[in-house]
Write an enzyme that holds these catalytic residues in place. Sequence first.
Site, PDB file in Angstrom:
ATOM      1  N   GLU A  62      -3.220  -9.524   1.681  1.00  0.00           N
ATOM      2  CA  GLU A  62      -4.438  -9.396   2.478  1.00  0.00           C
ATOM      3  C   GLU A  62      -5.411 -10.574   2.366  1.00  0.00           C
ATOM      4  OE1 GLU A  62      -2.807  -6.971   1.118  1.00  0.00           O
ATOM      5  OE2 GLU A  62      -2.975  -5.133   2.289  1.00  0.00           O
TER       6      GLU A  62
ATOM      7  N   ASP B  66       0.854  -1.208   0.000  1.00  0.00           N
ATOM      8  CA  ASP B  66       0.000   0.000   0.000  1.00  0.00           C
ATOM      9  C   ASP B  66       0.882   1.249   0.000  1.00  0.00           C
ATOM     10  OD1 ASP B  66      -2.635  -1.201   0.221  1.00  0.00           O
ATOM     11  OD2 ASP B  66      -2.130  -1.723   2.286  1.00  0.00           O
TER      12      ASP B  66
HETATM   13  C1  LIG Z   1      -7.756  -2.046   8.894  1.00  0.00           C
HETATM   14  C2  LIG Z   1      -6.628  -2.608   8.121  1.00  0.00           C
HETATM   15  C3  LIG Z   1      -6.420  -3.980   8.504  1.00  0.00           C
HETATM   16  C4  LIG Z   1      -5.522  -4.784   8.012  1.00  0.00           C
HETATM   17  C5  LIG Z   1      -4.609  -4.497   6.946  1.00  0.00           C
HETATM   18  C6  LIG Z   1      -3.737  -5.465   6.594  1.00  0.00           C
HETATM   19  C7  LIG Z   1      -2.779  -5.232   5.541  1.00  0.00           C
HETATM   20  C8  LIG Z   1      -1.583  -6.145   5.707  1.00  0.00           C
HETATM   21  O1  LIG Z   1      -0.550  -5.630   5.960  1.00  0.00           O
HETATM   22  S1  LIG Z   1      -1.759  -7.829   5.468  1.00  0.00           S
HETATM   23  C9  LIG Z   1      -0.110  -8.455   5.719  1.00  0.00           C
HETATM   24  C10 LIG Z   1       0.229  -8.684   7.169  1.00  0.00           C
HETATM   25  N1  LIG Z   1       1.590  -9.140   7.270  1.00  0.00           N
HETATM   26  C11 LIG Z   1       1.978 -10.417   7.205  1.00  0.00           C
HETATM   27  O2  LIG Z   1       1.180 -11.325   7.063  1.00  0.00           O
HETATM   28  C12 LIG Z   1       3.470 -10.686   7.292  1.00  0.00           C
HETATM   29  C13 LIG Z   1       3.845 -11.510   8.522  1.00  0.00           C
HETATM   30  N2  LIG Z   1       5.289 -11.650   8.602  1.00  0.00           N
HETATM   31  C14 LIG Z   1       6.008 -12.474   7.827  1.00  0.00           C
HETATM   32  O3  LIG Z   1       5.505 -13.184   6.993  1.00  0.00           O
HETATM   33  C15 LIG Z   1       7.501 -12.484   8.032  1.00  0.00           C
HETATM   34  O4  LIG Z   1       7.776 -12.006   9.315  1.00  0.00           O
HETATM   35  C16 LIG Z   1       8.264 -11.623   6.997  1.00  0.00           C
HETATM   36  C17 LIG Z   1       7.689 -10.220   6.888  1.00  0.00           C
HETATM   37  C18 LIG Z   1       8.187 -12.329   5.641  1.00  0.00           C
HETATM   38  C19 LIG Z   1       9.758 -11.478   7.412  1.00  0.00           C
HETATM   39  O5  LIG Z   1      10.323 -12.741   7.646  1.00  0.00           O
HETATM   40  P1  LIG Z   1      11.799 -12.832   8.309  1.00  0.00           P
HETATM   41  O6  LIG Z   1      12.733 -11.949   7.584  1.00  0.00           O
HETATM   42  O7  LIG Z   1      12.122 -14.276   8.399  1.00  0.00           O
HETATM   43  O8  LIG Z   1      11.628 -12.182   9.738  1.00  0.00           O
HETATM   44  P2  LIG Z   1      10.826 -12.773  10.990  1.00  0.00           P
HETATM   45  O9  LIG Z   1      11.789 -13.496  11.897  1.00  0.00           O
HETATM   46  O10 LIG Z   1       9.622 -13.526  10.549  1.00  0.00           O
HETATM   47  O11 LIG Z   1      10.330 -11.431  11.687  1.00  0.00           O
HETATM   48  C20 LIG Z   1      11.187 -10.652  12.518  1.00  0.00           C
HETATM   49  C21 LIG Z   1      10.334 -10.125  13.651  1.00  0.00           C
HETATM   50  O12 LIG Z   1       9.326  -9.301  13.108  1.00  0.00           O
HETATM   51  C22 LIG Z   1       8.050  -9.749  13.616  1.00  0.00           C
HETATM   52  N3  LIG Z   1       6.995  -9.497  12.597  1.00  0.00           N
HETATM   53  C23 LIG Z   1       7.043  -9.838  11.306  1.00  0.00           C
HETATM   54  N4  LIG Z   1       5.917  -9.438  10.690  1.00  0.00           N
HETATM   55  C24 LIG Z   1       5.156  -8.855  11.625  1.00  0.00           C
HETATM   56  C25 LIG Z   1       3.863  -8.240  11.599  1.00  0.00           C
HETATM   57  N5  LIG Z   1       3.151  -8.096  10.447  1.00  0.00           N
HETATM   58  N6  LIG Z   1       3.370  -7.755  12.734  1.00  0.00           N
HETATM   59  C26 LIG Z   1       4.078  -7.832  13.892  1.00  0.00           C
HETATM   60  N7  LIG Z   1       5.318  -8.389  13.981  1.00  0.00           N
HETATM   61  C27 LIG Z   1       5.833  -8.888  12.856  1.00  0.00           C
HETATM   62  C28 LIG Z   1       8.254 -11.223  13.846  1.00  0.00           C
HETATM   63  O13 LIG Z   1       7.275 -11.707  14.732  1.00  0.00           O
HETATM   64  C29 LIG Z   1       9.647 -11.245  14.424  1.00  0.00           C
HETATM   65  O14 LIG Z   1       9.610 -10.845  15.766  1.00  0.00           O
HETATM   66  P3  LIG Z   1      10.100 -11.881  16.921  1.00  0.00           P
HETATM   67  O15 LIG Z   1       9.913 -11.136  18.204  1.00  0.00           O
HETATM   68  O16 LIG Z   1      11.528 -12.181  16.593  1.00  0.00           O
HETATM   69  O17 LIG Z   1       9.201 -13.069  16.798  1.00  0.00           O
END
Ligand SMILES: CC/C=C\C=C\CC(=O)SCCNC(=O)CCNC(=O)[C@H](O)C(C)(C)COP(=O)(O)OP(=O)(O)OC[C@H]1O[C@@H](n2cnc3c(N)ncnc32)[C@H](O)[C@@H]1OP(=O)(O)O
Length: 277
Positions: free
Chosen positions: A150, A130
């Site tokens: 999403e 976005d």
């Molecule tokens: C009203 C509007 C409502 C909703 C709108 C939604 C729009 C969206 O954004 S939908 C997409 C949501 N996001 C995801 O589904 C992504 C989830 N994350 C991942 O798939 C992966 O983390 C990655 C982004 C591909 C990165 O992978 P990698 O490089 O292997 O790092 P990680 O070890 O997984 O992550 C490091 C650290 O970041 C935390 N984290 C990752 N994504 C999120 C997130 N979306 N929210 C919160 N935290 C996130 C992850 O938990 C790790 O933290 P630790 O403490 O080490 O566990």
Amino acid sequence: MEKYTSLEILEETPKSSSVFTLRLNRPHRSNALSSEFFQEFPAALSSLDHNPNCAVIILSAKGNNFCAGIDLKALTSLTAGIHTSSDPGRSAEKSRRQIKFMQDAITAIENCRKPVIAAIQGACIGGGVDIITACDIRFCTEDAYFSVKEVDLAITADLGSLQRLPGIVGYGNAMELALTARTFSGSEAKALGLVSKTFGSKADMDEGVRAIAEGIGAKSPLAVTGTKRVMLTSRDMRLNEGLDYVATWNSAMLLSNDLREVSSARLQNRKPSFSKL
Ligand SMILES: CC/C=C\C=C\CC(=O)SCCNC(=O)CCNC(=O)[C@H](O)C(C)(C)COP(=O)(O)OP(=O)(O)OC[C@H]1O[C@@H](n2cnc3c(N)ncnc32)[C@H](O)[C@@H]1OP(=O)(O)O
């Protein structure tokens, strides 16, 4: 300089540079978008828009990933308070206002008079897409990857990707990416036209994007802001309306000192120098 929790503003050195970097700054959460982000991001853009020393903004991110989309841990607080009314109609109206507030935070990129250039490394997911689709120019590293995620979260994307992506990569490609939520690479992003160029490493991208930003920053600020505004406005108009709009815009802007300065500089074999916006 203002203090933010979700991002930071970096001034380029030397001080004579008119390029500022707005950097997402939650690397421990892969720069996932917190509730603070939606307050701070438009405020930071507005402060750069009003800063006469800033001509171009690079939007970058600290750490391995550009943006993991909405902060899934903060999603509850982002939507908190919506369902407080016993009247579903009132709850829905409140929900709509919250979504519009979040949309506005991202549209602030387009409302900013200065060009915003996205420099993307690692993951750029959901809300990250976005954000970058609202930017004026996009670059990424070869190891960047993207997903319009999403639908996998049972959500219809509502922060701009479905509206902006078709104009960038074409309707059919945007529909396929949004319906499948598949991950695609930096090189595919380049082939689709989502990014203008890929770089071998983050260091190469930082250097290359800075050089491009400096080049834009040396041009007439009025011509640059006019080009951004006319392109964005024309995107949402019919051809004739867009031509009419630019005629009106330029009827004022052609009177600017910047035109005379370009001619004088050519005649005097020097670089033009423009006053700030
Ligand atoms: C009203 C509007 C409502 C909703 C709108 C939604 C729009 C969206 O954004 S939908 C997409 C949501 N996001 C995801 O589904 C992504 C989830 N994350 C991942 O798939 C992966 O983390 C990655 C982004 C591909 C990165 O992978 P990698 O490089 O292997 O790092 P990680 O070890 O997984 O992550 C490091 C650290 O970041 C935390 N984290 C990752 N994504 C999120 C997130 N979306 N929210 C919160 N935290 C996130 C992850 O938990 C790790 O933290 P630790 O403490 O080490 O566990």
